[in-house]
Design an enzyme around this catalytic site. Structure first.
Site, PDB file in Angstrom:
ATOM      1  N   GLU A 161      28.243  57.808  35.756  1.00 33.87           N
ATOM      2  CA  GLU A 161      28.563  56.402  35.335  1.00 33.87           C
ATOM      3  C   GLU A 161      27.227  55.447  36.148  1.00 33.87           C
ATOM      4  OE1 GLU A 161      32.385  56.378  36.547  1.00 33.87           O
ATOM      5  OE2 GLU A 161      31.786  56.130  38.822  1.00 33.87           O
ATOM      6  N   PRO A 162      26.106  55.777  35.637  1.00 34.83           N
ATOM      7  CA  PRO A 162      24.963  55.016  36.120  1.00 34.83           C
ATOM      8  C   PRO A 162      25.106  53.491  35.858  1.00 34.83           C
ATOM      9  CG  PRO A 162      24.272  56.122  34.193  1.00 34.83           C
ATOM     10  CD  PRO A 162      25.684  56.428  34.350  1.00 34.83           C
ATOM     11  N   GLY A 163      24.681  52.557  36.696  1.00 34.15           N
ATOM     12  CA  GLY A 163      24.365  51.192  36.469  1.00 34.15           C
ATOM     13  C   GLY A 163      23.055  50.839  36.547  1.00 34.15           C
ATOM     14  N   TYR A 207      21.091  42.922  50.728  1.00 32.10           N
ATOM     15  CA  TYR A 207      20.644  44.278  50.747  1.00 32.10           C
ATOM     16  C   TYR A 207      19.386  44.637  51.320  1.00 32.10           C
ATOM     17  CZ  TYR A 207      24.461  44.460  47.177  1.00 32.10           C
ATOM     18  OH  TYR A 207      25.460  44.509  46.553  1.00 32.10           O
ATOM     19  N   CYS A 225      18.847  25.183  50.760  1.00 25.44           N
ATOM     20  CA  CYS A 225      18.797  24.715  52.049  1.00 25.44           C
ATOM     21  C   CYS A 225      19.533  25.733  52.849  1.00 25.44           C
ATOM     22  CB  CYS A 225      19.403  23.244  51.920  1.00 25.44           C
ATOM     23  SG  CYS A 225      18.422  22.160  51.106  1.00 25.44           S
ATOM     24  N   GLU A 226      18.788  26.749  52.934  1.00 18.64           N
ATOM     25  CA  GLU A 226      19.365  27.759  54.085  1.00 18.64           C
ATOM     26  C   GLU A 226      18.069  28.716  54.122  1.00 18.64           C
ATOM     27  OE1 GLU A 226      23.323  30.161  53.852  1.00 18.64           O
ATOM     28  OE2 GLU A 226      23.858  28.211  53.166  1.00 18.64           O
TER      29      GLU A 226
HETATM   30  C1  LIG Z   1      28.933  50.673  41.034  1.00 15.42           C
HETATM   31  C2  LIG Z   1      29.314  51.613  40.584  1.00 15.42           C
HETATM   32  C3  LIG Z   1      28.768  52.594  39.781  1.00 15.42           C
HETATM   33  C4  LIG Z   1      27.127  52.217  39.554  1.00 15.42           C
HETATM   34  O1  LIG Z   1      26.423  52.517  40.722  1.00 15.42           O
HETATM   35  P1  LIG Z   1      24.784  52.541  40.402  1.00 15.42           P
HETATM   36  O2  LIG Z   1      23.996  52.768  41.864  1.00 15.42           O
HETATM   37  O3  LIG Z   1      24.408  51.251  39.967  1.00 15.42           O
HETATM   38  O4  LIG Z   1      24.290  53.441  39.293  1.00 15.42           O
HETATM   39  C5  LIG Z   1      29.337  53.816  39.091  1.00 15.42           C
HETATM   40  N1  LIG Z   1      30.678  54.270  39.689  1.00 15.42           N
HETATM   41  C6  LIG Z   1      31.399  53.250  40.204  1.00 15.42           C
HETATM   42  C7  LIG Z   1      32.814  53.532  40.328  1.00 15.42           C
HETATM   43  C8  LIG Z   1      30.871  52.262  40.783  1.00 15.42           C
HETATM   44  O5  LIG Z   1      31.603  51.369  41.428  1.00 15.42           O
END
Ligand SMILES: *Cc1c(COP(=O)(O)O)cnc(C)c1O
Length: 406
Positions: free
Chosen positions: A259-261, A302, A328-329
């Protein structure tokens, strides 16, 4: 994307603006699926929280992926973008049983990360299969905020609680169809993946009705020239083999899920802003841009190092700049960064702005959120308009104190 294209986008849509290159999302998707080509059943669920624009979701749906969601609102966005409920998995943490019930009524797969919730849900709906999020207790992830699999983490069910987990499953008669882990973002060492996977296989072997094993995500992408990244090809070779062996032992072809983001969308994104002023102090040359942590919070939140290019003047002498915003910070994007000579009005491009960038924007300082533009088939398509004053005021209720009676 080339400088010329980005310059055109800045001209056409103004700054600040987010530009996404669709073909990069596509190539990352294929890079991942190719790396695991020896696994018969592979499923990629895109993590919506990285970038939740409906057109991005539609594009990812069109590529063939499913989605991973963490809130009922992300589920609703996914459905609106055309995902069938069975292609959605809900992986919440710390939400109410009501929210879990409501999502499960939509036919979405549920991933439970809390024994108490499992017992409640299992007692109510023993007929609905669920996935279980395990915490393998490996220290992973690029920094504290995104390292979510360690012993003190609030995520997942501890591997030390497996006996209790098994008892709850038995008592409620709930069917467990998947085992899941997600140990953090920015994991560089693939041995960490393999090590955590072994723990997951061990847990999986204790369940009889599994359909899939979900290895979560955390693939590291390069943020600046020379930065390192997860070697997904090597991971593919190693984990595929181990997974296929496990399926043989288990006696069933399971589905391998990721499940990559960030991996899918980060490098596709470019954040463009213009330099409002150059300000020299006794020690520093500041380039002040028409944005701040309201639009792009990752460097401040981060400490992430996003490569910055001066696309208006890319090949001049490099100088050292601190790139800061107009909030303004203190809102420092980069300190002491070598960038090709910057003049007022130049457009700077922040790379890797596709993941956790727009989705973390706010209206702080009452600024409008920037537009989002998709670059596809050599064309720019606006997929979110720049906000206007109406967006800032639309949910506010003004009291007229002239006529106010208590
Ligand atoms: C945020 C999240 C991801 C994605 O993580 P990435 O580092 O963006 O790939 C996958 N699974 C779960 C449960 C998450 O909370």
């Amino acid at each position: 994307m080339k400088n010329k294209e980005l310059q055109l986008a800045a001209k056409q849509f103004g700054t600040p603006a987010y530009i996404y290159n669709a073909s990069k999302i596509e190539s990352q998707y294929h890079r991942l699926t190719k790396s695991f080509k020896t696994v018969k059943n592979l499923k990629i669920n895109y993590a919506v929280k990285a970038s939740s624009n409906l057109s991005i979701l539609r594009y990812i749906n069109h590529l063939g992926a499913g989605i991973d969601t963490v809130s009922i609102q992300e589920v609703l966005l996914g459905i609106k973008a055309g995902f069938k409920p069975e292609k959605i998995i809900f992986t919440p943490n710390g939400v109410s049983i009501t929210e879990i019930k409501n999502v499960s009524k939509m036919g979405v797969n549920i991933n439970i990360d809390n024994l108490n919730m499992l017992e409640q849900f299992g007692s109510l709906y023993p007929e609905i299969p669920v996935c279980i999020r395990i915490n393998p207790h490996v220290m992973a992830g690029g920094n504290n905020k995104i390292s979510v699999g360690h012993i003190d983490s609030k995520f997942g069910i501890s591997i030390h609680q497996i006996p209790l987990l098994l008892r709850i499953v038995k008592n409620t008669n709930i069917k467990v169809n998947g085992i899941h882990m997600h140990t953090g973002s920015d994991i560089l060492d693939i041995e960490v993946f393999i090590h955590a996977s072994e723990i997951l296989f061990d847990v999986a072997s204790k369940f009889e009705d599994l359909e899939f094993i979900d290895f979560g995500s955390g693939f590291k992408v390069p943020y600046y020239p020379g930065d390192n990244e997860t070697n997904v090809e090597e991971l593919g070779v190693k984990l595929s083999k181990r997974f296929n062996d496990f399926c043989k032992e288990y006696g069933k072809e399971l589905t391998l899920v990721f499940e990559p983001g960030k991996f899918l969308v980060s490098e596709a994104g470019h954040f463009l802003c213009s330099v409002n002023s150059i300000k020299q102090t006794t020690s520093t040359v500041f380039a002040q841009v028409d944005s701040g942590f309201n639009h792009f919070v990752r460097p401040m939140m981060y400490g992430s190092n996003h490569h910055i290019e001066n696309i208006s003047n890319p090949n001049d002498t490099e100088r050292f700049y601190s790139v800061v915003g107009y909030i303004c910070e203190t809102d420092t994007f980069a300190t002491n960064r070598r960038i090709s000579k910057i003049n007022e009005g130049d457009v700077l491009c922040f790379k890797n702005a596709g993941a956790y960038c727009f989705s973390m924007t706010s209206n702080y300082n009452s600024r409008y959120k920037p537009p989002e533009i998709l670059f596809i088939n050599n064309k720019f398509i606006e997929i979110r308009k720049r906000e206007t004053i109406e967006d800032l005021t639309k949910n506010q209720i003004e009291i007229n104190f002239e006529t106010f009676v208590n």
